[in-house]
Design a protein around this motif. Structure first.
Motif, PDB file in Angstrom:
ATOM      1  N   GLY A 912      70.663  11.308  14.511  1.00 49.95           N
ATOM      2  CA  GLY A 912      71.160  12.647  14.785  1.00 49.95           C
ATOM      3  C   GLY A 912      72.640  12.595  15.116  1.00 49.95           C
ATOM      4  N   GLY A 913      73.425  13.456  14.472  1.00 47.03           N
ATOM      5  CA  GLY A 913      74.864  13.475  14.689  1.00 47.03           C
ATOM      6  C   GLY A 913      75.298  14.645  15.535  1.00 47.03           C
ATOM      7  N   ASP A 914      76.619  14.814  15.650  1.00 45.33           N
ATOM      8  CA  ASP A 914      77.130  15.965  16.377  1.00 45.33           C
ATOM      9  C   ASP A 914      77.238  17.153  15.430  1.00 45.33           C
ATOM     10  OD1 ASP A 914      79.134  14.816  14.902  1.00 45.33           O
ATOM     11  OD2 ASP A 914      80.482  14.476  16.594  1.00 45.33           O
ATOM     12  N   ASN A 915      77.486  18.311  15.988  1.00 44.62           N
ATOM     13  CA  ASN A 915      77.646  19.546  15.222  1.00 44.62           C
ATOM     14  C   ASN A 915      76.418  19.869  14.378  1.00 44.62           C
ATOM     15  OD1 ASN A 915      80.423  20.031  16.051  1.00 44.62           O
ATOM     16  ND2 ASN A 915      80.919  18.242  14.803  1.00 44.62           N
ATOM     17  N   ASN A 916      75.228  19.509  14.897  1.00 43.16           N
ATOM     18  CA  ASN A 916      73.938  19.892  14.305  1.00 43.16           C
ATOM     19  C   ASN A 916      73.602  19.165  13.012  1.00 43.16           C
ATOM     20  OD1 ASN A 916      74.066  21.699  16.412  1.00 43.16           O
ATOM     21  ND2 ASN A 916      74.436  23.487  15.142  1.00 43.16           N
ATOM     22  N   PHE A 917      74.217  18.014  12.758  1.00 44.60           N
ATOM     23  CA  PHE A 917      73.953  17.293  11.524  1.00 44.60           C
ATOM     24  C   PHE A 917      73.016  16.108  11.737  1.00 44.60           C
ATOM     25  CE2 PHE A 917      77.747  19.497  10.078  1.00 44.60           C
ATOM     26  CZ  PHE A 917      77.354  19.855   8.798  1.00 44.60           C
ATOM     27  N   LEU A 918      72.262  15.814  10.687  1.00 50.14           N
ATOM     28  CA  LEU A 918      71.523  14.570  10.576  1.00 50.14           C
ATOM     29  C   LEU A 918      72.317  13.667   9.651  1.00 50.14           C
ATOM     30  CD1 LEU A 918      68.739  13.166  11.259  1.00 50.14           C
ATOM     31  CD2 LEU A 918      68.003  13.933   8.992  1.00 50.14           C
ATOM     32  N   TYR A 919      72.636  12.446  10.105  1.00 54.90           N
ATOM     33  CA  TYR A 919      73.476  11.538   9.338  1.00 54.90           C
ATOM     34  C   TYR A 919      72.631  10.472   8.647  1.00 54.90           C
ATOM     35  CZ  TYR A 919      77.501  13.236  12.111  1.00 54.90           C
ATOM     36  OH  TYR A 919      78.482  13.998  12.694  1.00 54.90           O
ATOM     37  N   ASN A 920      73.010  10.167   7.419  1.00 50.11           N
ATOM     38  CA  ASN A 920      72.436   9.044   6.679  1.00 50.11           C
ATOM     39  C   ASN A 920      73.572   8.081   6.343  1.00 50.11           C
ATOM     40  OD1 ASN A 920      71.224   7.240   4.902  1.00 50.11           O
ATOM     41  ND2 ASN A 920      71.236   8.681   3.189  1.00 50.11           N
ATOM     42  N   TYR A 921      73.546   6.892   6.944  1.00 53.65           N
ATOM     43  CA  TYR A 921      74.534   5.853   6.667  1.00 53.65           C
ATOM     44  C   TYR A 921      73.922   4.780   5.768  1.00 53.65           C
ATOM     45  CZ  TYR A 921      77.286   7.505  10.718  1.00 53.65           C
ATOM     46  OH  TYR A 921      78.031   8.240  11.612  1.00 53.65           O
ATOM     47  N   ALA A 922      74.758   4.174   4.936  1.00 53.35           N
ATOM     48  CA  ALA A 922      74.368   2.984   4.191  1.00 53.35           C
ATOM     49  C   ALA A 922      74.832   1.761   4.980  1.00 53.35           C
ATOM     50  CB  ALA A 922      74.993   2.982   2.798  1.00 53.35           C
ATOM     51  N   VAL A 923      73.905   0.885   5.304  1.00 48.26           N
ATOM     52  CA  VAL A 923      74.206  -0.318   6.083  1.00 48.26           C
ATOM     53  C   VAL A 923      73.895  -1.531   5.221  1.00 48.26           C
ATOM     54  CG1 VAL A 923      73.663  -1.631   8.157  1.00 48.26           C
ATOM     55  CG2 VAL A 923      73.663   0.867   8.231  1.00 48.26           C
ATOM     56  N   GLN A 924      74.915  -2.337   4.965  1.00 49.64           N
ATOM     57  CA  GLN A 924      74.735  -3.523   4.117  1.00 49.64           C
ATOM     58  C   GLN A 924      73.926  -4.591   4.850  1.00 49.64           C
ATOM     59  OE1 GLN A 924      75.692  -3.603   0.957  1.00 49.64           O
ATOM     60  NE2 GLN A 924      76.532  -1.539   1.130  1.00 49.64           N
TER      61      GLN A 924
END
Length: 924
Positions: A912-924
């Motif tokens: 869960g991110g700020d400003n009401n966003f759900l974040y999807n990161y790519a992690v190597q």
């Protein structure tokens, strides 16, 4: 259509105006305002009328944008000069009286070989004469420079040469006809003296005088823009090709008169622009267009770094005026030839058709420069009256052109698929230059011949790939209007407008480097850290009778954070309230994401970030999310608990029959789900305020045969099921008691000692392979580790003195086959091996306020995740105590790591991110 040169001009004027007013040195009050104006050379591109120098300096000192931008070296020097003059005025009576005699004027001119110079013209107050001015300056220059004089136009010019020019440069001045004229350019003083000898002056310009009556009186300063001479000034910053275009076309207008205001967090200019009496000037395109509300930013992606939009209440009037302007420049015949050719060749009056589709908004928008592709994605966005009607008209035209040119129409029809359930049609215009033909050369930003529809918005881009980014941003609701900096910018906009320009200075330098001189680009890049704080600049035009109401502003931000480098960001109604959970789509076997926000909405989100469904439930989820096969047919449902209910929801967001199930008493912990024999004969355990621990079957019925005694106090952690050899252990605890039961609720291991268990933590099993050596571990409120063995032995281990609020876990961190002791307390992560030796301590340097999460990637790859909700940062810690590369990342909740999609080149991290966003990161 508005030419590219005019937008460049206005954009540069925005910057120039904000910079130039920092040269404000003097002040004066007079009864006849035209006397100093008669001394200003008529080629002035900009004139500043200073109304209250003291108040101006005071407001500059308090203005955060001024404070930030003076970090740029050239502006820092201007600041030093302004404050130097202010200190001199307080020390010298003559200077003080001159500066207190309002108003005075500063004008900007191009002098010599491409140099901007400024003239300062002040009305002399009574009682101060040329002799006293000369004496004052002699006193100031004494021992620090030289003064020489010369005659010019029956006046005496004094040239001051300073030994130390760290603060003030060499300057020249003259006193004549009751005026003090000063400049850092000796030539400009001469120009002013010559101007006093001619009959026509700026004070005689009808349009200037007309606007002079509209300016505010109780403001720091008034700024006048002369659109006849601004192109030459702006052109000094452009490459030669664009400079030539700027100087060769129509003027935008006659004059603008703007009031300067300096609230603490912005620089604001507001006033009117006046046009000439013909339609030749570009600004006339927007007259008599009723201002309307901007909505196009609801659809522009958050990756847009700058845009300009036109709100047109009368599209036909705009087209009529555009053709009149083409006539004045001799380009109407070319335009008509192109339209006639298309009509005769393809039997379609595409001009009338296209303008008939337009509702009221047209925009040109730019994404940040792509350094890998060495280009900028440009989009043209048109608000249409009807998506269905517009799409049919344009696709019919494409098919007609393809047939006439004997081309396969399928080569102009494409499909961009978001996921298995959602796709968008994308088309390509069958000939190049469609946008330029009908919207003008300004919109010729590379190849924008591909288009798609998003709701009623027609979007042109350079390729299917570029349009796919635009589409995806809209599917995820990741638009400009969700960006905090942009929302602050929009707060300064008039609710209704005709033209709006927006630019994020921190991300736009490469977009405009094509037009600007290399040294300008270099300065911009070198000061990018400053523009990350004073980052937003823009202007607005609104038609008001015969004028264009004009607003120009620069907005600062108090704290700047880099935007997270995510694969995608999906906008929810509010912030995420718990750790996002990976779940399986039983139809496709793809991974999806389940999450809840602070409004208690629950969401199912697919692997590309699209919200498949959203449902509102009355309470916050207290448990984990469990997938069960309720019907034993391979289809999976989502099971979880809240304070008063058990919930079972199918993959479409609908409740399974009989659910939600009302609990006998409000729950004090989250439910636990056990499948003892892996046969889908599920058991749901949950503790309640009546101090009973209940067992339910999957239909929501109370399980018969489970009859434990009441607990002495509330149970706040979920129940645990451990199996060692052939024995089942159901383990839980209240404040002082630990309960270890069998499947029926009978005591299996009696724990006689009262132990104040740490409230943030649960029980953990270390199975050693031998029943007698296996143990259940937990900590008390001081961090002491307790081990309970099957023979009811209790061992205590003091590894770390902790506060009652510590977090504890038991996991194999170093991959040696033995579980290690993990502590998180007072923002420090400490791990001890099973043999009690310390493995590592890690201090992230920020508050860590959520329990750590353990990740098992492979036999030799174990990591621990930390979260600072307060700072919205997440950390991934290696088994040796180092931080994993690329971290910390932006994130405010515990995170899940797994695979989304078929790629195995990287993991996906969901938080869960700020400003009401759900974040999807790519992690190597």
């Amino acid at each position: 259509m508005v030419g590219r040169k005019h937008i460049i001009l206005i954009g540069l004027v925005v910057v120039a105006v904000i910079v130039v007013f920092f040269f404000l040195f003097q002040k004066g009050r007079m009864k006849k305002t035209d006397e100093p104006l008669k001394a200003i050379p008529v080629d002035a591109a900009l004139i500043i009328q200073v109304n209250d120098y003291g108040r101006l300096v005071q407001n500059l000192r308090k203005n955060s944008v001024w404070e930030i931008t003076t970090g740029i070296q050239s502006l820092k020097r201007i600041e030093q000069q302004i404050y130097f003059l202010d200190s001199v005025s307080r020390a010298d009576k003559n200077i003080r009286e001159i500066l207190n005699y309002n108003p005075f004027y500063i004008s900007m001119h191009v002098t010599g070989k491409g140099k901007l110079s400024f003239a300062f013209v002040l009305k002399m107050p009574k009682g101060i004469h040329e002799k006293s001015i000369n004496q004052t300056i002699e006193n100031l220059v004494e021992n620090s420079g030289t003064i020489t004089s010369r005659k010019y136009e029956n006046a005496e010019i004094f040239d001051i040469r300073l030994l130390d020019k760290d603060i003030v440069d060499n300057f020249s001045y003259t006193v004549t006809k009751g005026l003090l004229i000063l400049s850092f350019s000796p030539l400009l003083v001469e120009d002013a003296l010559r101007q006093l000898t001619v009959t026509e002056s700026i004070a005689d310009d009808e349009k200037f005088v007309e606007l002079l009556k509209t300016v505010g009186k109780n403001v720091d300063a008034n700024i006048f823009l002369n659109y006849h001479h601004l192109p030459k000034s702006a052109g000094l910053y452009l490459k030669s090709d664009y400079r030539s275009r700027l100087l060769s076309g129509n003027d935008f207008a006659e004059w603008a008169a703007l009031d300067l205001n300096l609230p603490d967090e912005a620089i604001l200019l507001n006033g009117f622009t006046v046009l000439g009496d013909s339609v030749q000037q570009t600004g006339s395109l927007f007259l008599n267009q009723s201002p309307s509300k901007i909505t196009i930013d609801n659809f522009l992606p958050a990756t847009i770094t700058s845009y300009i939009s036109f709100n047109l209440s009368d599209v036909n009037l705009y087209l009529e005026n555009y053709k009149k302007q083409l006539t004045t420049t001799g380009r109407l015949n070319d335009y008509n030839k192109q339209v006639t050719l298309l009509k005769s060749k393809y039997s379609s009056d595409i001009q009338d058709v296209f303008y008939g589709l337009v509702d009221n908004e047209i925009a040109l928008a730019f994404e940040a420069f792509d350094s890998n592709k060495r280009n900028t994605n440009a989009y043209v966005v048109v608000n249409t009256k009807s998506k269905g009607h517009s799409e049919k008209i344009l696709t019919d035209f494409i098919d007609r052109v393809a047939a006439a040119d004997r081309k396969d129409k399928s080569g102009f029809h494409f499909n961009y698929r978001i996921d298995n359930e959602l796709s968008f049609a994308v088309y390509k215009m069958p000939y190049q230059g469609f946008i330029e033909t009908f919207l003008g050369g300004f919109f010729n930003q590379g190849n924008t011949d591909y288009f798609t529809f998003i709701d009623n918005y027609l979007v042109f881009g350079e390729s299917v790939e570029s349009l796919s980014k635009f589409i995806h941003a809209n599917v995820l609701n990741r638009t400009l209007l969700t960006d905090p900096s942009y929302r602050e910018f929009k707060d300064y906009l008039s609710p209704r407008n005709t033209v709006t320009f927006y630019c994020d200075l921190s991300r736009s330098v490469l977009n405009y480097s094509e037009y600007l001189l290399p040294e300008v680009v270099k300065t911009w890049e070198e000061n990018i850290h400053i523009f990350q704080k004073a980052k937003v600049i823009g202007f607005q035009l609104s038609s008001q009778r015969k004028y264009l109401y004009t607003s120009i502003f620069m907005k600062g931000v108090t704290e700047y954070n880099d935007k997270p480098r995510t694969v995608w960001e999906s906008l929810l109604d509010t912030t995420v309230s718990f750790k996002p959970q990976f779940v399986i789509n039983h139809n496709t076997r793809q991974t999806e994401i389940f999450v809840q926000d602070e409004k208690n909405n629950i969401y199912l989100i697919n692997q590309v970030g699209r919200i498949l469904w959203k449902q509102s439930i009355p309470e916050k989820i207290k448990s984990g999310i469990f997938q069960v096969d309720y019907y034993m047919n391979g289809k999976l449902q989502l099971l979880f608990s809240t304070e008063n209910y058990l919930h079972l929801i199918d993959r479409n967001g609908n409740y399974v029959e009989r659910y939600p199930v009302k609990l006998r008493s409000p729950a004090t912990n989250g439910m636990a789900l056990f499948d003892y024999d892996d046969n889908k004969n599920y058991r749901i355990f949950i503790a309640c305020e009546d101090r009973q621990v209940y067992a339910y079957d999957k239909e929501g019925n109370i399980v018969k045969g489970w009859s434990p005694e009441k607990t002495e106090s509330e149970v706040t952690q979920p129940l645990n099921h451990f199996r060692v050899k052939d024995r089942d252990y159901i383990v839980f605890g209240d404040n002082l008691n630990t309960y270890i039961l069998d499947r029926k609720g009978n005591t299996r291991i009696e724990v006689k000692e009262l132990i104040p268990r740490s409230l943030n933590n649960n029980y953990y099993l270390e199975p050693t392979g031998e029943l007698q050596n296996s143990f259940i571990a937990f900590t008390d409120t001081a961090g002491t580790v307790y081990k309970i063995f099957p023979d009811e032995r209790i061992e205590k281990t003091n590894l770390l003195a902790c506060t009652p609020y510590h977090f504890f876990d038991l996991k194999d961190v170093d991959g040696d086959g033995h579980k290690d002791f993990i502590f998180l307390d007072e923002n420090k992560l400490t791990v001890f091996r099973h043999d009690k030796t310390k493995l590592f301590t890690y201090d992230p340097g920020v508050p860590v306020d959520i329990s750590p999460v353990y990740y098992h990637f492979s036999a030799n790859d174990r990591k621990i995740g930390l979260v600072s909700k307060k700072k919205c940062l997440i950390f991934l810690i290696n088994s040796d105590g180092s931080m994993y590369k690329g971290f910390p990342l932006r994130g405010c909740t515990q995170f899940s790591i797994g695979y989304l999609g078929s790629t195995i080149s990287h993991f996906n991290l969901i938080t869960g991110g700020d400003n009401n966003f759900l974040y999807n990161y790519a992690v190597q």
